[in-house]
Design a protein around this motif. Structure first.
Motif, PDB file in Angstrom:
ATOM      1  N   PRO A 332       0.804  -1.230   0.000  1.00 59.38           N
ATOM      2  CA  PRO A 332       0.000   0.000   0.000  1.00 59.38           C
ATOM      3  C   PRO A 332       0.833   1.274   0.000  1.00 59.38           C
ATOM      4  O   PRO A 332       0.348   2.333  -0.414  1.00 59.38           O
ATOM      5  CB  PRO A 332      -0.823  -0.116   1.283  1.00 59.38           C
ATOM      6  N   GLU A 333       2.090   1.172   0.462  1.00 54.03           N
ATOM      7  CA  GLU A 333       2.921   2.377   0.510  1.00 54.03           C
ATOM      8  C   GLU A 333       3.113   3.009  -0.873  1.00 54.03           C
ATOM      9  O   GLU A 333       3.378   4.203  -0.980  1.00 54.03           O
ATOM     10  CB  GLU A 333       4.277   2.058   1.135  1.00 54.03           C
ATOM     11  N   LYS A 334       2.969   2.210  -1.935  1.00 53.62           N
ATOM     12  CA  LYS A 334       3.115   2.748  -3.290  1.00 53.62           C
ATOM     13  C   LYS A 334       1.945   3.644  -3.677  1.00 53.62           C
ATOM     14  O   LYS A 334       2.070   4.458  -4.591  1.00 53.62           O
ATOM     15  CB  LYS A 334       3.248   1.599  -4.292  1.00 53.62           C
ATOM     16  N   ASP A 335       0.815   3.474  -3.021  1.00 51.80           N
ATOM     17  CA  ASP A 335      -0.373   4.284  -3.318  1.00 51.80           C
ATOM     18  C   ASP A 335      -0.647   5.339  -2.256  1.00 51.80           C
ATOM     19  O   ASP A 335      -1.551   6.158  -2.422  1.00 51.80           O
ATOM     20  CB  ASP A 335      -1.607   3.375  -3.433  1.00 51.80           C
ATOM     21  N   HIS A 336       0.113   5.329  -1.173  1.00 50.47           N
ATOM     22  CA  HIS A 336      -0.198   6.192  -0.035  1.00 50.47           C
ATOM     23  C   HIS A 336       0.321   7.613  -0.204  1.00 50.47           C
ATOM     24  O   HIS A 336       1.311   7.851  -0.886  1.00 50.47           O
ATOM     25  CB  HIS A 336       0.397   5.592   1.243  1.00 50.47           C
ATOM     26  N   THR A 337      -0.372   8.498   0.472  1.00 52.17           N
ATOM     27  CA  THR A 337       0.095   9.867   0.695  1.00 52.17           C
ATOM     28  C   THR A 337       0.342  10.009   2.187  1.00 52.17           C
ATOM     29  O   THR A 337      -0.564   9.739   2.994  1.00 52.17           O
ATOM     30  CB  THR A 337      -0.961  10.890   0.235  1.00 52.17           C
ATOM     31  N   CYS A 338       1.553  10.383   2.558  1.00 54.13           N
ATOM     32  CA  CYS A 338       1.927  10.448   3.977  1.00 54.13           C
ATOM     33  C   CYS A 338       1.885  11.888   4.479  1.00 54.13           C
ATOM     34  O   CYS A 338       2.372  12.808   3.803  1.00 54.13           O
ATOM     35  CB  CYS A 338       3.323   9.852   4.185  1.00 54.13           C
ATOM     36  N   VAL A 339       1.306  12.059   5.657  1.00 57.23           N
ATOM     37  CA  VAL A 339       1.138  13.386   6.260  1.00 57.23           C
ATOM     38  C   VAL A 339       1.691  13.339   7.680  1.00 57.23           C
ATOM     39  O   VAL A 339       1.299  12.469   8.461  1.00 57.23           O
ATOM     40  CB  VAL A 339      -0.349  13.797   6.286  1.00 57.23           C
ATOM     41  N   PRO A 340       2.603  14.255   8.048  1.00 59.97           N
ATOM     42  CA  PRO A 340       3.104  14.266   9.429  1.00 59.97           C
ATOM     43  C   PRO A 340       2.168  15.030  10.348  1.00 59.97           C
ATOM     44  O   PRO A 340       1.604  16.065   9.983  1.00 59.97           O
ATOM     45  CB  PRO A 340       4.444  15.004   9.286  1.00 59.97           C
ATOM     46  N   HIS A 341       1.983  14.489  11.551  1.00 56.35           N
ATOM     47  CA  HIS A 341       1.242  15.169  12.615  1.00 56.35           C
ATOM     48  C   HIS A 341       2.054  14.968  13.883  1.00 56.35           C
ATOM     49  O   HIS A 341       2.142  13.857  14.415  1.00 56.35           O
ATOM     50  CB  HIS A 341      -0.162  14.590  12.793  1.00 56.35           C
ATOM     51  N   GLY A 342       2.638  16.033  14.389  1.00 58.66           N
ATOM     52  CA  GLY A 342       3.483  15.913  15.566  1.00 58.66           C
ATOM     53  C   GLY A 342       4.704  15.060  15.269  1.00 58.66           C
ATOM     54  O   GLY A 342       5.380  15.219  14.248  1.00 58.66           O
ATOM     55  N   ARG A 343       4.969  14.096  16.156  1.00 56.36           N
ATOM     56  CA  ARG A 343       6.136  13.235  15.993  1.00 56.36           C
ATOM     57  C   ARG A 343       5.896  12.087  15.024  1.00 56.36           C
ATOM     58  O   ARG A 343       6.858  11.482  14.550  1.00 56.36           O
ATOM     59  CB  ARG A 343       6.547  12.655  17.362  1.00 56.36           C
TER      60      ARG A 343
END
Length: 546
Positions: A332-343
């Motif tokens: 799934p990491e190939k389709d994911h969009t990653c967003v940081p929140h805090g740490r």
């Protein structure tokens, strides 16, 4: 003696309108009859009761917001949720419009209709038009239902216009079928027998997911069982082709009804001629034949549309779709969009990125109670699905062995929030989901308290995450991946902790964090560290199977 008058058997024109009557007036007459029949349909008890119940239930759902589970709708599921219930209205309309068409036969007034100016085919058209308002009413309710879901703050995903069109089209199809059945089988038993037959046929078409794709999609509504929402581009439902199929089928059935009831009998024609209401020029049935030829041409076009829709919806999942589903499931990491929140980092499918803040709020609450390094651990919350088997796939997911990774699904709200809290707490205590799934000692106490202590009603949350909905005895506890097992002793300790002030328990948890999270820490020892009476038999229950 010779006569200048032609024989009525060869020169009567039975279906001509009175001299000087314009097409506009004939159309107004058909529409007036259609309005009258629609009003009569609305007054029929089955239609009235079902329609009122349908509108009331939808209004109540909009008023209450669907509860906790409905606060976070996925629109590619919300559009399909509008389809099954209107079928009940469609059945009621079918039965009642069938009775309306047969009204003259039941009351013995057919012979009077045969000498009226309005031809039988026009009366058939009026009956067909009388079901249109109920399809429009269904469309309005469907639009309100979907709009209510789309306007909720937690809504996400993409709806389909063609999925939303299925419910009103199905109601319209059932209505025109009622007219056709009355023309084919002029008996009160025709419609009920047809309803039973269509129910059996649809049940057979939709009961087995292993049946051929093309066969299941011949049903008016195709309700595929689904445990977890999928991204809209992984659904693979031929909604546009199915809507075309229904439109063509409605037109075809309507034309068949008009053709079946479209001619006067010769005796009726002679009666009109003798009454002086029909000119005696031209061959018998001439104008009607012309109109019927037009209807036949429309029926041919409708048959082409129906066939095109059926063929278009017949192919199963394409190789490209199957490959996309497999990638979303295993990588799934190939389709994911990653967003940081805090740490921490939150990775989701694009349609779910707006929900990462809700996940982050849960992570912050759980980490605020943890001691040692766990309070500042950088976690990776990754959304996972299993779409390899389509919409009927199981929602169970294998635990991830990646350190610091927490699984989250595509559903949110209700019980899914404390379940996710358990997933977060398990990773903070055990390090990863695989190790957490094997826990059978006192660490379960720490996990459950971390997960539930900050909820609005900890005891209710404890009951919700246990399969048996209890707060005593042993039970299986739901989590995003593998469930946890709670012994009766662990349940007793957790229940005692949740009923105490949180700030006091938090201090003890942080002070004894290392020992509370150590493997093989017994439930009895965890109870001692947290100043809770040690349950009897806890040592025996903590023995894990080798």
């Amino acid at each position: 003696m010779s006569s200048t008058v032609s024989s009525p058997r060869t020169n009567v024109l039975p279906t001509s309108a009175p001299t000087g009557e314009s097409p506009r007036r004939r159309l107004r007459a058909v529409l007036a009859l259609a309005r009258f029949e629609a009003h009569e349909l609305l007054l029929q008890i089955p239609v009235f009761v079902v329609l009122c119940a349908y509108v009331a239930s939808t209004g109540w759902e909009l008023w209450t917001g669907g509860g906790e589970d409905g606060a976070y709708p996925v629109l590619q599921d919300a559009d399909r949720a509008t389809q099954p219930v209107p079928l009940i209205l469609g059945v009621a309309v079918l039965v009642c419009v069938n009775r309306a068409v047969l009204r003259s036969r039941r009351r013995g007034t057919d012979r009077h209709f045969d000498v009226l100016v309005m031809e039988p085919w026009r009366r058939t058209v009026a009956h067909l038009l009388s079901v249109v308002p109920f399809a429009l009413a269904t469309a309005l309710v469907v639009a309100a239902q979907f709009a209510g879901a789309a306007l909720r703050p937690g809504a996400l995903g993409t709806g389909s216009f063609f999925e939303l069109a299925v419910a009103p089209l199905a109601v319209l199809l059932f209505g025109v079928l009622g007219v056709l059945i009355a023309r084919l089988i002029p008996s009160a038993f025709g419609a009920p027998l047809f309803v039973v037959g269509i129910y059996v046929a649809v049940a057979m078409l939709t009961s087995n997911p292993e049946d051929p794709h093309w066969l299941r999609w011949l049903a008016p509504v195709v309700d595929e069982g689904q445990s977890e929402p999928l991204p809209s581009d992984l659904l693979g439902r031929p909604a546009a082709w199915h809507a075309l199929y229904l439109v063509g089928l409605i037109a075809l059935v309507s034309c068949a009804a008009v053709l079946r009831g479209g001619r006067r009998t010769l005796p009726a024609a002679l009666g009109l001629a003798r009454a002086g209401r029909t000119p005696v020029t031209g061959p018998v049935e001439g104008p009607v034949e012309g109109r019927m030829r037009l209807v036949k041409a429309v029926a041919l076009g409708a048959a082409v549309l129906t066939l095109a829709g059926a063929v278009g919806q017949s192919p199963g999942d394409s190789p490209a779709l199957l490959a996309a589903r497999k990638q979303a499931s295993v990588a799934p990491e190939k389709d994911h969009t990653c967003v940081p929140h805090g740490r921490s980092t939150y990775c989701a499918f694009p349609e779910w990125t707006g929900r990462t803040e809700d996940w982050a709020a849960v992570v912050r609450r759980v980490q605020s109670l943890a001691g040692g390094a766990a309070g500042g651990t950088k976690l990776t919350v990754r959304q996972r699905i299993d779409a390899r088997y389509g919409l009927s796939a199981s929602s169970s997911l294998e635990p991830s062995g990646t350190h610091g990774q927490v699984t989250v699904g595509t559903l949110w709200g209700g019980n899914r929030v404390p379940e996710f809290s358990i997933g977060v707490a398990s990773v903070l205590v055990a390090g990863d989901e695989e190790a957490a799934a094997a826990m059978c000692d006192g660490r379960v106490v720490t996990v459950m308290w971390l997960a539930l202590a900050t909820t609005s009603d900890p005891m209710a949350s404890l009951r919700d995450v246990r399969i048996d909905d209890s707060v005593s005895g042993s039970a299986v506890v739901l989590a995003p991946t593998e469930p946890l097992a709670m012994t009766a002793a662990q349940t007793t300790v957790v229940r005692e902790l949740l009923q105490r002030p949180r700030y006091g328990v938090t201090a003890k948890v942080k002070a004894h964090w290392t020992e509370l999270t150590a493997p093989k820490t017994s439930t009895a020892r965890a109870a001692e560290l947290l100043d809770v009476p040690v349950p009897r038999g806890s040592e025996k229950e903590d023995k894990c199977e080798e």
